[in-house]
Design an enzyme around this catalytic site. Sequence first.
Site, PDB file in Angstrom:
ATOM      1  CD  GLU A 183      -3.802  -1.532   2.892  1.00  0.00           C
ATOM      2  OE1 GLU A 183      -3.889  -0.715   3.822  1.00  0.00           O
ATOM      3  OE2 GLU A 183      -4.124  -1.256   1.722  1.00  0.00           O
ATOM      4  CG  ASP A 184      -2.028   2.611   6.334  1.00  0.00           C
ATOM      5  OD1 ASP A 184      -2.366   2.209   5.190  1.00  0.00           O
ATOM      6  OD2 ASP A 184      -2.287   3.755   6.747  1.00  0.00           O
ATOM      7  NE  ARG A 227      -8.718  12.697  -4.962  1.00  0.00           N
ATOM      8  CZ  ARG A 227      -8.198  12.861  -6.184  1.00  0.00           C
ATOM      9  NH1 ARG A 227      -8.765  13.712  -7.022  1.00  0.00           N
ATOM     10  NH2 ARG A 227      -7.126  12.195  -6.560  1.00  0.00           N
ATOM     11  CG  ASP A 243      -1.708   1.164   1.469  1.00  0.00           C
ATOM     12  OD1 ASP A 243      -2.433   1.542   0.536  1.00  0.00           O
ATOM     13  OD2 ASP A 243      -1.644   1.758   2.565  1.00  0.00           O
ATOM     14  CG  LEU A 244       1.736   5.708  -1.790  1.00  0.00           C
ATOM     15  CD1 LEU A 244       3.205   5.420  -2.000  1.00  0.00           C
ATOM     16  CD2 LEU A 244       1.191   6.538  -2.958  1.00  0.00           C
ATOM     17  CG  ASP A 245      -1.518   7.759   0.757  1.00  0.00           C
ATOM     18  OD1 ASP A 245      -0.426   8.078   0.283  1.00  0.00           O
ATOM     19  OD2 ASP A 245      -2.603   8.172   0.315  1.00  0.00           O
ATOM     20  CB  SER A 300      -1.874   2.952  -3.689  1.00  0.00           C
ATOM     21  OG  SER A 300      -2.404   4.185  -3.277  1.00  0.00           O
ATOM     22  CB  ALA A 301      -7.237   3.724  -2.444  1.00  0.00           C
ATOM     23  CB  SER A 302      -3.323   7.392  -3.749  1.00  0.00           C
ATOM     24  OG  SER A 302      -3.005   8.678  -4.231  1.00  0.00           O
ATOM     25  CE  LYS A 355      -5.898  -0.600  -1.040  1.00  0.00           C
ATOM     26  NZ  LYS A 355      -4.780   0.175  -0.470  1.00  0.00           N
ATOM     27  CG  ASN A 407      -2.842  12.542  -6.280  1.00  0.00           C
ATOM     28  OD1 ASN A 407      -2.886  13.143  -7.343  1.00  0.00           O
ATOM     29  ND2 ASN A 407      -3.775  12.674  -5.353  1.00  0.00           N
ATOM     30  CB  THR A 446       0.562  11.001   1.876  1.00  0.00           C
ATOM     31  OG1 THR A 446       0.337   9.612   1.721  1.00  0.00           O
ATOM     32  CG2 THR A 446       1.753  11.421   1.043  1.00  0.00           C
ATOM     33  CE  LYS A 462      -4.100   6.910   9.058  1.00  0.00           C
ATOM     34  NZ  LYS A 462      -3.268   6.460  10.169  1.00  0.00           N
ATOM     35  N   GLY A 463      -7.153   4.564   3.421  1.00  0.00           N
ATOM     36  CA  GLY A 463      -7.399   3.513   2.439  1.00  0.00           C
ATOM     37  C   GLY A 463      -8.689   3.700   1.665  1.00  0.00           C
TER      38      GLY A 463
HETATM   39  P1  B16 Z   1      -6.094  10.373  -3.647  1.00  0.00           P
HETATM   40  P2  B16 Z   1      -3.591   4.158   0.064  1.00  0.00           P
HETATM   41  C1  B16 Z   1      -5.386   6.140   0.001  1.00  0.00           C
HETATM   42  O1  B16 Z   1      -4.118   5.624  -0.295  1.00  0.00           O
HETATM   43  C2  B16 Z   1      -5.365   6.955   1.273  1.00  0.00           C
HETATM   44  O2  B16 Z   1      -5.112   6.124   2.396  1.00  0.00           O
HETATM   45  C3  B16 Z   1      -6.685   7.633   1.462  1.00  0.00           C
HETATM   46  O3  B16 Z   1      -6.683   8.412   2.633  1.00  0.00           O
HETATM   47  C4  B16 Z   1      -6.983   8.505   0.231  1.00  0.00           C
HETATM   48  O4  B16 Z   1      -8.249   9.125   0.350  1.00  0.00           O
HETATM   49  C5  B16 Z   1      -6.954   7.620  -1.014  1.00  0.00           C
HETATM   50  O5  B16 Z   1      -5.693   6.978  -1.108  1.00  0.00           O
HETATM   51  C6  B16 Z   1      -7.203   8.399  -2.281  1.00  0.00           C
HETATM   52  O6  B16 Z   1      -6.134   9.250  -2.499  1.00  0.00           O
HETATM   53  O7  B16 Z   1      -6.988  11.477  -3.206  1.00  0.00           O
HETATM   54  O8  B16 Z   1      -4.644  10.746  -3.708  1.00  0.00           O
HETATM   55  O9  B16 Z   1      -6.573   9.707  -4.923  1.00  0.00           O
HETATM   56  O10 B16 Z   1      -3.510   4.099   1.553  1.00  0.00           O
HETATM   57  O11 B16 Z   1      -4.564   3.171  -0.537  1.00  0.00           O
HETATM   58  O12 B16 Z   1      -2.234   4.135  -0.590  1.00  0.00           O
HETATM   59 MG    MG Z   2      -2.785   3.183   3.356  1.00  0.00          MG
END
Ligand code: B16
Ligand code: MG
Length: 216
Positions: A168-169, A48, A8-10, A113-115, A144, A117, A16, A44-45
């Site tokens: 994963e966190d 957006r 996972d990233l964040d 990752s869900a992000s 997730k 970015n 972040t 978390k996870g």
């Molecule tokens: P973004 P992960 C998740 O990343 C974050 O934990 C979560 O807080 C955030 O809302 C989500 O990514 C979306 O991120 O706005 O950058 O698309 O923990 O899955 O790496």
């Molecule tokens: Mg995470």
Amino acid sequence: MKKAFIFDLDGVIVDTAKYHFLAWQKIAQALHINFTHEHNELLKGVSRVRSLDIILELGNVQVSQADKDKMLIQKNEDYLSYLVDMDESEILPGVFKILQVLKDKNQGIALGSASKNARPILEKTGIISYFDVIVDGNDVTNAKPDPEVFLKAAHLLHIDPKNAIVFEDSVAGIQAANIAEMVSIGIGEEAFLHEADYIFKDFTLIEESFIQKLIN
Ligand code: B16
Ligand code: MG
């Protein structure tokens, strides 16, 4: 044996969550919603779009879809402004060492990752070259705890999900790994992550012998 190690990233590679918090807090303040660090745990996870819905639910506030769209853009612009100066120093302790151990042992390494970015963050922190495969919020339709992101990562690595290990966190991420029948490793507090197969407070506590045990 070659296994798939999916990160996972964040909250796992970089912290972040603190920047997400600051950006969401501005949105919440403008709506007169009290948004605390405890509330931030709920995001978390989470994607957006879903994160904004959770904040609006917390404040019992309803807004139009057009306003939601504006808030999502504003939140992301604000979040990105915190990433401008990001560099290698933001990689969490022990992460580089584990990635190097996995590289040296010729293991599959993926991001899950869900992000949306994820790529610029991996580039800015100089860590992107470690990853054979990157699956992020731009590549999946189900968030997730749906296991789509991790199954896709294993598939792209050509490794059976049963031979995959997820770091994963978030609770949702641990559940996703468990649903995919992957080995789940929680990074963080046991109180939140008790559904994981293994839990470590951070990567500095993971020994090379443990990684070798996962590979065997
Ligand atoms: P973004 P992960 C998740 O990343 C974050 O934990 C979560 O807080 C955030 O809302 C989500 O990514 C979306 O991120 O706005 O950058 O698309 O923990 O899955 O790496
Ligand atoms: Mg995470």
